[in-house]
Motif scaffolding. Structure first.
Motif, short mmCIF file in Angstrom:
data_model
loop_
_atom_site.label_atom_id
_atom_site.label_comp_id
_atom_site.label_asym_id
_atom_site.label_seq_id
_atom_site.Cartn_x
_atom_site.Cartn_y
_atom_site.Cartn_z
N GLU A 242 46.25 49.09 59.90
CA GLU A 242 47.46 49.04 59.06
C GLU A 242 47.70 50.36 58.34
O GLU A 242 48.83 50.79 58.18
CB GLU A 242 47.36 47.88 58.05
CG GLU A 242 47.61 46.55 58.75
CD GLU A 242 47.17 45.35 57.94
OE1 GLU A 242 46.55 45.53 56.88
OE2 GLU A 242 47.47 44.21 58.39
N SER A 243 46.60 51.00 57.95
CA SER A 243 46.86 52.25 57.23
C SER A 243 47.25 53.36 58.22
O SER A 243 48.04 54.24 57.88
CB SER A 243 45.76 52.60 56.24
OG SER A 243 44.76 53.29 56.82
N LEU A 244 46.75 53.28 59.45
CA LEU A 244 47.25 54.22 60.47
C LEU A 244 48.74 54.01 60.67
O LEU A 244 49.52 54.95 60.79
CB LEU A 244 46.54 53.96 61.81
CG LEU A 244 45.18 54.61 62.01
CD1 LEU A 244 44.44 53.96 63.16
CD2 LEU A 244 45.32 56.11 62.25
N ALA A 245 49.14 52.72 60.68
CA ALA A 245 50.56 52.40 60.89
C ALA A 245 51.41 53.01 59.77
O ALA A 245 52.45 53.61 60.04
CB ALA A 245 50.74 50.89 60.94
N PRO A 382 34.86 59.62 64.72
CA PRO A 382 34.82 58.60 63.66
C PRO A 382 36.02 57.67 63.71
O PRO A 382 36.99 57.93 64.42
CB PRO A 382 34.86 59.45 62.39
CG PRO A 382 35.59 60.68 62.78
CD PRO A 382 35.34 60.91 64.24
N GLN A 383 35.94 56.59 62.90
CA GLN A 383 37.05 55.63 62.89
C GLN A 383 37.96 55.82 61.68
O GLN A 383 38.97 55.16 61.57
CB GLN A 383 36.51 54.20 62.94
CG GLN A 383 36.14 53.82 64.37
CD GLN A 383 35.19 52.65 64.45
OE1 GLN A 383 34.23 52.59 63.69
NE2 GLN A 383 35.44 51.74 65.36
N ASP A 384 37.58 56.72 60.79
CA ASP A 384 38.43 56.89 59.60
C ASP A 384 39.30 58.14 59.69
O ASP A 384 39.87 58.58 58.72
CB ASP A 384 37.57 56.93 58.33
CG ASP A 384 36.60 58.09 58.36
OD1 ASP A 384 36.49 58.77 59.41
OD2 ASP A 384 35.94 58.35 57.33
N ARG A 385 39.37 58.74 60.86
CA ARG A 385 40.26 59.88 61.05
C ARG A 385 40.65 59.97 62.53
O ARG A 385 40.07 59.27 63.37
CB ARG A 385 39.63 61.17 60.54
CG ARG A 385 38.36 61.57 61.23
CD ARG A 385 37.61 62.59 60.42
NE ARG A 385 36.71 61.94 59.48
CZ ARG A 385 35.75 62.57 58.83
NH1 ARG A 385 35.57 63.83 58.99
NH2 ARG A 385 34.95 61.91 58.02
N PHE A 386 41.60 60.82 62.79
CA PHE A 386 42.05 60.97 64.18
C PHE A 386 42.13 62.45 64.51
O PHE A 386 42.05 63.30 63.62
CB PHE A 386 43.42 60.29 64.37
CG PHE A 386 44.52 60.92 63.56
CD1 PHE A 386 45.29 61.96 64.07
CD2 PHE A 386 44.78 60.48 62.26
CE1 PHE A 386 46.29 62.55 63.31
CE2 PHE A 386 45.78 61.07 61.49
CZ PHE A 386 46.53 62.12 62.02
N ASP A 404 45.06 57.85 55.09
CA ASP A 404 44.71 57.16 53.86
C ASP A 404 44.26 55.74 54.20
O ASP A 404 45.03 54.93 54.70
CB ASP A 404 45.93 57.14 52.94
CG ASP A 404 45.68 56.34 51.69
OD1 ASP A 404 46.66 55.90 51.10
OD2 ASP A 404 44.50 56.14 51.33
N ASN A 405 43.01 55.42 53.93
CA ASN A 405 42.49 54.12 54.34
C ASN A 405 42.40 53.15 53.15
O ASN A 405 41.37 52.56 52.90
CB ASN A 405 41.13 54.31 55.00
CG ASN A 405 40.64 53.05 55.62
OD1 ASN A 405 41.44 52.16 55.94
ND2 ASN A 405 39.34 52.93 55.79
#
Ligand code: F6P
Length: 406
Positions: A242-245, A382-386, A404-405
């Protein structure tokens, strides 16, 4: 004849990537200060004709009325292109099928004032063709039709062109391009063609203006350190999606390419939902590494129950192939194919998004960024960045970005 002026003639059946390549050429020539313009017959036809010409019979060479209109449009574009080069223009790109001898004879006889260079686009990958047709029939001129009818009609249109299709052979200057793999299959250059080195180079370059490479959010398997499988996202994984969205809402993402796995789709869906017009396309090519007999086991279980697997993989992770499964080395071909397919279907668009998996994303990164083989299986995903990747002829960027997570 001025030396620095050129007619570029696209050749190929519908949905073979001609317009994407034409746009790529115009853009890249423009960056080098070369004035280029595209003369697209379909676009001119849609602009000038009130009646809808998306129905297949319009393209039947036996349909006199349709053939006469199409010829008239082609002639108009030849004149406009000639006119353009007689003024400040330097490269006039004729974007149409131009696939019969008759049409090309007309081009050769009318456009003798400057050098002619033909580019034939070839792609017979059926899956890509199907996906390209689906994208074509989403255009406004097909809106009045049911999707299946529009697809069927477009396929019939292709058949009409196949009947008159004559591959390039005796033209003085041409290349045949595998437009999916950006590979020149045949090259026949007799004259000195202006800008040829530049054009040839970007024809064969995988260009991505902005590729957002994302790993799916956290899964239940991730929490247990289990590999493979088809696990769902945890509440934290859903929050990540959701925060990626929210992060990507500010950008336009026309297509999200992802794997067939639930965790990847669950990450893609919220992003798609916050976009205005976005579709998800899944490829088997982007499925996570198949760990064969070790699927769904944790790394600890593998170490205890299959010590040979554990130690052999540790010794040479890139080349190690799981029993009944895959290794990084054997994924390479499918990952490269997936990337080519994604670029092809993105039609030169500004933003491409791929949501993949740990091993998959390592391989995608190494498609663009040189890494020694032995280092590829350890790239940090990692899963908290792209990753934001730019790879064009004149710019390369690899940036790891946090979203922003919260
Ligand atoms: O743990 C998540 C995962 O995507 C597994 O499904 C996959 O087998 C693994 O990562 C790949 O990473 P590595 O090659 O480092 O084991």
């Amino acid at each position: 004849m001025e030396k620095d002026k050129l007619f570029i003639v696209m050749v190929g059946l519908p949905a073979r990537g001609k317009s994407t390549i034409a746009a790529k050429m115009k853009e890249n020539l423009g960056k080098d200060g070369i004035k280029a313009r595209i003369f697209n017959n379909g676009e001119l036809r849609r602009r000038l004709l009130k009646k809808n010409t998306s129905y297949p019979e319009f393209y039947d060479p036996g349909n006199r009325e349709g053939a006469a209109i199409r010829e008239k449009i082609a002639l108009m574009n030849f004149r406009r292109a000639r006119d353009y080069l007689s003024r400040k223009g330097q490269a006039a790109i004729l974007d149409a099928t131009n696939c019969s001898f008759a049409r090309r004879d007309m081009i050769i006889s009318m456009l003798g004032d400057h050098k002619l260079f033909f580019i034939e686009c070839i792609n017979d990958d059926q899956e890509i063709l199907k996906a390209s047709i689906l994208r074509k029939v989403a255009l406004p001129e097909f809106r009045h039709l049911k999707k299946e009818d529009a697809v069927h009609g477009f396929e019939r249109r292709i058949c009409y062109y196949k009947n008159i299709y004559k591959p390039l052979k005796d033209e003085r200057n041409f290349v045949k391009l595998d437009s999916l793999n950006n590979q020149i299959i045949e090259e026949e250059i007799v004259d000195t063609i202006p800008f040829y080195d530049r054009i040839r180079d970007f024809l064969v370059t995988d260009c991505v203006k902005n590729l957002f490479l994302i790993r799916h959010g956290e899964t239940h398997f991730n929490l247990e350190n289990r590999i493979g499988g088809d696990s769902c996202l945890t509440p934290k994984g859903i929050a990540q999606a959701e925060s990626l969205a929210r992060y990507f809402k500010k950008k336009t993402i026309p297509i999200i390419f992802t794997s067939k796995k639930k965790r990847a789709l669950q990450t893609a869906e919220p992003i798609r939902n916050l976009q205005k017009d976005c579709e998800i396309i899944t490829f088997d090519e982007f499925n996570e590494i198949d760990s064969g007999v070790c699927e769904s086991m944790s790394y600890e279980e593998i170490r205890q129950k299959m010590p040979n697997v554990h130690s052999a993989r540790k010794k040479n992770k890139y080349h190690y192939i799981y029993p009944e499964g895959e290794g990084y080395i054997s994924m390479k071909e499918r990952i490269d194919r997936g990337v080519k397919k994604a670029i092809y279907l993105s039609n030169n668009s500004n933003n491409i998004m791929i949501i993949g998996h740990r091993a998959v994303n390592r391989m995608i990164l190494s498609h663009f960024l040189f890494r020694r083989m032995e280092d590829v299986p350890y790239i940090y995903i990692p899963q908290d960045r792209f990753y934001h990747i730019i790879a064009t002829q004149d710019k390369k960027l690899f940036q790891s970005k946090r979203y922003d997570n919260t």
